[in-house]
Design an enzyme around this catalytic site. Sequence first.
Site, short mmCIF file in Angstrom:
data_model
loop_
_atom_site.label_atom_id
_atom_site.label_comp_id
_atom_site.label_asym_id
_atom_site.label_seq_id
_atom_site.Cartn_x
_atom_site.Cartn_y
_atom_site.Cartn_z
N LYS A 56 0.84 -1.20 0.00
CA LYS A 56 0.00 0.00 0.00
C LYS A 56 0.88 1.25 0.00
O LYS A 56 1.92 1.28 0.66
CB LYS A 56 -0.91 -0.03 1.23
N SER B 226 -9.38 1.58 2.96
CA SER B 226 -8.59 2.37 2.04
C SER B 226 -7.49 1.57 1.33
O SER B 226 -6.85 2.08 0.41
CB SER B 226 -7.94 3.54 2.81
N SER C 45 -9.69 -0.72 7.03
CA SER C 45 -9.09 -0.63 5.70
C SER C 45 -8.46 -1.91 5.17
O SER C 45 -8.08 -1.98 4.00
CB SER C 45 -8.05 0.49 5.68
#
Length: 439
Positions: free
Chosen positions: A62, A118, A142
């Site tokens: 990420k 996210s 997330s």
Amino acid sequence: MSSSSYDLIYQLHNDNKTLSATTREREMERDKDYGAFMERFTVQPTPSSQQRLLDGLTFAVKDTALATAPAVLAVLRAGATCVGKTVMDEMAYSINGENVHYGTPTNPCAPDRVPGGSSSGSAVGVGASLVDFSLGTDTGGSIRVPASYCGIFGFRPSHGAVSTAGLVPMAQSFDTAGWFARDPVILSRVGSILLQLPDNGLVRPSKIIIAEDCFKLLSIPSARIKNVLVEAVKQIYGDNTLSYVNLGDNVEHNVPSLKNFMRKDIQSQEFNIEPLVALSNAMRLLQRYEFNNNHGEWVKTVKPHLGPGIAERVWEAINARGDNIDACLLVKTELQAALRGLLGDLDVLAIPTVPGPPPKLQTEAASLETFRVRAFSLLSVAGVSGFCQVSIPLGMYDNLPVSVSLLARSGSDKFLLNTVETLYGTLKEQAEIAEIPSS
């Protein structure tokens, strides 16, 4: 924090341009990789004398992790190859997975639905078989939400169990570094590398406790999720392993500080669990306070162009008064004690990961309000307590992915991962049976 670190997480164009001269090439590349990647590159495994449990596996990271993050270095030392960094929601402040600047990664299970955020690109990369596993972060959901939406495994470790050094913080009271995989064996192997906790092997759970009220929050027939889990537990561990609880009542009776976060409008909403809504209110307040401490000055100075929904949440955090923070911290302490009282060292709690399948792309925020309230009611249980949680795919309902979550005491991460390994074969069989239409 350096400006380059901010560029890495916020993914904002300072000149307000959203397209470059190589737009066509980028779009072609996005189509090929489901829009999961911010940047493709290869970082080979680093030399190490330790056992290389991840030899031959590929992973992505990420775009909130710096190259020197200990979690990244650990999996490189274990033999895995990094192939890029992935798209995420701006400032990690959404569970939808939509990004107006870099595009929304395509949900491989349901292309017309959001991928979840996210850690959207990390989940899509795994779900689309572009990588074997991926690293993400989970503050308010997330890892767990995109795992559920993309039909894969997602593990949120106990708070503090995996180092978050090298990650841009959102709200330190809740931030965790987690991971995704398509099967429980790889999920567990990654855990063996990242978790600095003892592994007691395949220990039988004493109880698997079904939070019956939580399953009533589902927008699909609750039996489709709950019965699959119940039947699998019966086959593997026996009927006497199952237990049932009203989690809302338990929390309300054992977390007295929640009275500070009960709102009158909760009662007028569609079915919800009032104590868990109050719990999510307390979590949101503390999350906003810490987010503002971390990023408020930057936001007020730069005034970044943020996407719909995220902009509102960011400015709400910046403008929040910061009241009742001591009460929020007391809720955390009381909830930890309450759940330790409910769950023994070898007990597991079962809840839905989210209230239902992923919403459609570009759905108006107002129409998702009930879904969001229910979602954060569920997500706040592990978020506030710091307990570990794993989202487990349970196939499809009406051609959309569904899941269930298991939670265990803080520090029992490897026990939880081992339990998933033991259960999943039978869980998958039961899910496949549930998918067959009755004649």
